[in-house]
Design a protein around this motif. Structure first.
Motif, mmCIF file in Angstrom:
data_model
loop_
_atom_site.group_PDB
_atom_site.id
_atom_site.type_symbol
_atom_site.label_atom_id
_atom_site.label_comp_id
_atom_site.label_asym_id
_atom_site.label_seq_id
_atom_site.Cartn_x
_atom_site.Cartn_y
_atom_site.Cartn_z
ATOM 1 N N VAL A 1 0.832 -1.201 0.000
ATOM 2 C CA VAL A 1 0.000 0.000 0.000
ATOM 3 C C VAL A 1 0.871 1.258 0.000
ATOM 4 O O VAL A 1 0.572 2.222 -0.701
ATOM 5 N N TYR B 1 -8.495 1.130 -0.527
ATOM 6 C CA TYR B 1 -8.049 0.880 0.840
ATOM 7 C C TYR B 1 -8.896 1.740 1.755
ATOM 8 O O TYR B 1 -9.332 2.824 1.363
ATOM 9 N N SER B 2 -9.119 1.292 2.964
ATOM 10 C CA SER B 2 -9.944 2.076 3.879
ATOM 11 C C SER B 2 -9.265 3.405 4.165
ATOM 12 O O SER B 2 -8.038 3.513 4.185
ATOM 13 N N LEU C 1 -5.454 3.994 5.311
ATOM 14 C CA LEU C 1 -4.602 4.832 4.480
ATOM 15 C C LEU C 1 -3.996 5.973 5.296
ATOM 16 O O LEU C 1 -2.829 6.327 5.107
ATOM 17 N N GLN D 1 -1.056 4.472 7.042
ATOM 18 C CA GLN D 1 0.065 4.245 6.126
ATOM 19 C C GLN D 1 0.721 5.570 5.723
ATOM 20 O O GLN D 1 1.945 5.664 5.655
#
Length: 170
Positions: free
Chosen positions: A44, A72-73, A77, A80
C-alpha cells in the motif's frame, strides 16, 4: 459455489476463478517481498508513492482520492500515510481550498525511494507474470481484465467509494 437463484459455476468458470486468485496471490506475495527487501515499503505504501510520484502531475493528491485509487480504507490509508510521513517520504497538510481535506505530497526522498524499488518491481512482474505469456496473451489478459475491473469499480467496497462532494467542492 451457488447462491439462491444463481446457477453454479461450471468447470471452466471455476478453473478461471481459482487460477486468477492463485496468480494474484502469488504475484502479490513476490511483489510485497521485493518491496520490503529493496525499499522497506508495504504494498500500500508503494501504491501511494507510485500514485503521487508517477501518476500525479503535481505530486500531490487528496487523501480521499488516494484511498479511492488504491481501494483501501480511509483509516488504514491515514495510518500508512503517517508512516510514510515519519519516514520523510511524504508530507501531509490541509488543502488550501478546503481545510477539512488532507493533501498528501511526495517528497524528494519519496521520489528517490520509488526510483530505487521500481526496477526490481518491474523485474518481478516481468519474470513471474509476463515472461510465460506471448504478447498476444498479454493483450488478451488486458482485454479480459479491464471490463471486469471497470464493473467492480462501478460498485466499489464501501471503504473505497468516492465520497460525494458538496456543490462547489473539487
Amino acid at each position: 459455489m451457488t447462491d439462491a437463484g444463481q446457477s453454479p459455476l461450471d468447470r471452466v468458470e471455476l478453473d478461471a476463478y481459482f487460477a486468477l486468485i492463485e496468480v494474484a496471490g502469488l504475484l502479490r506475495h513476490a511483489v510485497e517481498q521485493q518491496l520490503r527487501e529493496q525499499g522497506d515499503l508495504s504494498y500500500v505504501q508503494f501504491q501511494l508513492l507510485a500514485l503521487l510520484g508517477l501518476d500525479s502531475p503535481t505530486g500531490s493528491e487528496r487523501m480521499t482520492d488516494l484511498a479511492d485509487g488504491v481501494v483501501y480504507s480511509r483509516s488504514g490509508l491515514t495510518y500508512q500515510a503517517g508512516l510514510l510521513e515519519k519516514a520523510g517520504l511524504v508530507t501531509r497538510a490541509a488543502a488550501a481550498d478546503d481545510e477539512r481535506a488532507v493533501l498528501v505530497t511526495i517528497t524528494d526522498a519519496g521520489r528517490e525511494r520509488i526510483a530505487r524499488v521500481l526496477p526490481g518491481h518491474v523485474a518481478v512482474i516481468k519474470d513471474l507474470l509476463l515472461k510465460p505469456l506471448s504478447r498476444a496473451q498479454v493483450e488478451t489478459l488486458r482485454s479480459v481484465l479491464e471490463p471486469a475491473r471497470e464493473h467492480m469499480r462501478s460498485a466499489p467496497p464501501r471503504s473505497a467509494r468516492r465520497r460525494r462532494r458538496k456543490e462547489g467542492d473539487d
